[in-house]
Design a protein around this motif. Structure first.
Motif, PDB file in Angstrom:
ATOM      1  N   CYS A 136      49.060  44.150  38.322  1.00  0.00           N
ATOM      2  CA  CYS A 136      47.742  44.378  37.365  1.00  0.00           C
ATOM      3  C   CYS A 136      47.596  46.074  36.977  1.00  0.00           C
ATOM      4  O   CYS A 136      48.213  46.819  37.596  1.00  0.00           O
ATOM      5  CB  CYS A 136      46.171  44.249  37.939  1.00  0.00           C
TER       6      CYS A 136
ATOM      7  N   CYS B 209      40.306  45.670  39.740  1.00  0.00           N
ATOM      8  CA  CYS B 209      38.810  45.451  39.395  1.00  0.00           C
ATOM      9  C   CYS B 209      38.164  45.396  40.754  1.00  0.00           C
ATOM     10  O   CYS B 209      38.452  44.727  41.578  1.00  0.00           O
ATOM     11  CB  CYS B 209      38.598  44.229  38.614  1.00  0.00           C
TER      12      CYS B 209
ATOM     13  N   TYR C  70      35.689  43.823  41.827  1.00  0.00           N
ATOM     14  CA  TYR C  70      35.205  42.502  42.467  1.00  0.00           C
ATOM     15  C   TYR C  70      36.296  41.297  43.046  1.00  0.00           C
ATOM     16  O   TYR C  70      36.099  40.615  43.518  1.00  0.00           O
ATOM     17  CB  TYR C  70      34.246  41.713  41.506  1.00  0.00           C
ATOM     18  N   CYS C  71      37.406  41.816  42.820  1.00  0.00           N
ATOM     19  CA  CYS C  71      38.539  40.832  42.805  1.00  0.00           C
ATOM     20  C   CYS C  71      39.485  40.866  44.032  1.00  0.00           C
ATOM     21  O   CYS C  71      39.797  41.893  44.632  1.00  0.00           O
ATOM     22  CB  CYS C  71      39.762  41.103  41.633  1.00  0.00           C
TER      23      CYS C  71
ATOM     24  N   GLY D 247      46.615  38.401  39.324  1.00  0.00           N
ATOM     25  CA  GLY D 247      47.451  39.487  38.593  1.00  0.00           C
ATOM     26  C   GLY D 247      47.179  39.253  36.947  1.00  0.00           C
ATOM     27  O   GLY D 247      46.047  38.562  36.440  1.00  0.00           O
TER      28      GLY D 247
HETATM   29  S1  SF4 Z   1      43.582  39.913  38.589  1.00  0.00           S
HETATM   30 FE1  SF4 Z   1      41.827  41.087  39.462  1.00  0.00          FE
HETATM   31  S2  SF4 Z   1      42.437  43.196  39.483  1.00  0.00           S
HETATM   32 FE2  SF4 Z   1      43.815  41.997  38.138  1.00  0.00          FE
HETATM   33  S3  SF4 Z   1      42.701  42.073  35.985  1.00  0.00           S
HETATM   34 FE3  SF4 Z   1      42.108  40.090  37.020  1.00  0.00          FE
HETATM   35  S4  SF4 Z   1      40.194  40.697  38.045  1.00  0.00           S
HETATM   36 FE4  SF4 Z   1      41.218  42.412  37.557  1.00  0.00          FE
END
Ligand code: SF4
Length: 368
Positions: free
Chosen positions: A11, A15, A17-18, A57
């Motif tokens: 990535c 983010c 929350y992820c 990802g």
């Molecule tokens: S996988 Fe998780 S950290 Fe990567 S863009 Fe999607 S939500 Fe964001």
């Protein structure tokens, strides 16, 4: 028939929350990952596959040539047809028309675009790297590049959401003429920055009303809800995700990927270094022995996943496939749910209603 899942563990930025497994991308890591992936795929015997899914990802961080390389490898190793559904998750911050053209040429025929919200303030609170206008441009670019099957993915239960903004998100997704819309509830996961507190999360009653209003807007725009969080135009159900909801069969490649032969589940640990250490030298024999056993696919899992779909739980399938049935206490509870408008019982088939979907966690925990 199998599905094939490829986990792309990169990535641009995490983010808050992820909890999916991903790390920052560099050319060196990407090349090592692709070489290891090739060897992991080559370690498995041929199966016939009608779906391929690039998830992460952020798969759209790979170049079209990388996707073409993986598709060519899959085509050589497995029986894949022209009609195979090939989905790629895409972050609107990472693609433009030329890249979309390249992904299409590489064999991707379905995009899952993580738009998440059509409100700037919410996108910022979610730590997303794209704006609303970039999300809209990404869908339009994908369309003009030639994609005929696009899923617009949004989230519910997100910061600053109220019934009006939920309706606006549904209207925005539908007005992009998406063939498919996903709307997953934001999960606050342990170990993520959001676990320490998130401003602006709506309370439970507001979230329920947001879900109702979101669904009603999509009803009015011709979408059919076929799973608790998924909606589509006729014929555009996600064939790959449907394998998960029917406890089907799929192979999963990459660090953090899961696989199931419909009897047992396995996963490779979410660790890119371990993945490249394991597979960089070449294909391995007994590849499943490098994976973690996650348990058997059983009647309980089938009950849970099927009650999340509009098709519902078929007791005759439960009996035929798992030799199992619901006991009198469970049936009595479901009859009570039916009386309360939360479920419909029709012969051997039990379905949750939309109001039932809203309280599905309580229903399933009581039932199981
Ligand atoms: S996988 Fe998780 S950290 Fe990567 S863009 Fe999607 S939500 Fe964001």
């Amino acid at each position: 028939m199998y599905g094939i899942y490829i986990h792309i563990p990169f990535c641009l930025r995490k983010c808050p929350y992820c909890d999916f497994y991903s790390t920052a991308i560099t050319d060196g890591l990407k090349n090592e990952y692709l070489d290891a992936l090739e060897n992991q795929i080559s370690s498995f015997g041929p199966v016939e596959a009608d779906t391929v899914y690039f998830g992460g990802g952020t798969p759209s961080l790979l170049d079209p040539d990388d996707i073409a390389r993986i598709m060519s490898l899959l085509g050589n190793r497995f029986m894949i047809h022209d009609t195979t559904e090939v989905t790629m998750e895409c972050n609107p911050a990472t693609a433009d028309r030329d890249r979309f053209r390249g992904f299409l040429k590489a064999g991707v025929n379905r995009l899952s675009l993580g738009c998440q919200s059509f409100h700037e303030k919410t996108l910022k609170a979610l730590g997303r790297l794209h704006s609303v206008s970039e999300s809209i441009a990404a869908v339009q670019d994908a369309r003009s590049a030639g994609f005929k099957n696009i899923s617009v993915d949004v989230m519910l239960g997100i910061p600053f959401e109220d019934p009006r903004t939920a309706e606006e998100d549904a209207t925005a997704a539908a007005s992009l003429n998406a063939e498919h819309i996903s709307a997953y509830l934001l999960r606050i996961c342990d170990g993520t920055p959001f676990a320490d507190g998130v401003p602006g999360i709506p309370d439970d009653d507001t979230q329920a009303e947001c879900y109702r209003r979101f669904c009603e807007v999509l009803d009015g725009c011709g979408y059919r809800q076929y799973e608790i969080s998924n909606f589509c135009k006729p014929g555009f159900e996600s064939r790959h995700n449907s394998k998960y909801w029917s406890c089907g069969q799929w192979l999963g490649f990459g660090p953090g990927a899961h696989m199931s032969d419909s009897v047992s589940r396995y996963s490779f640990p979410p660790d890119l270094k371990l993945f490249t250490d394991t597979f960089l030298e070449g294909p391995v024999s007994a590849p499943v022995s490098y994976m973690t056993y996650e348990g058997s696919v059983d009647a309980e899992e089938y009950v849970i996943t099927s009650l999340r779909t509009a098709q519902g739980l078929d007791l005759s399938v439960l009996k035929d496939r798992f030799g199992s049935s619901l006991n009198e206490g469970q049936m009595s509870f479901l009859r009570k749910c039916s009386g309360a408008g939360l479920a419909v019982i029709s012969g051997p088939v039990i379905r949750l209603t939309r109001e039932g979907f809203l309280v599905s966690n309580s229903i399933l925990s009581e039932l199981i």
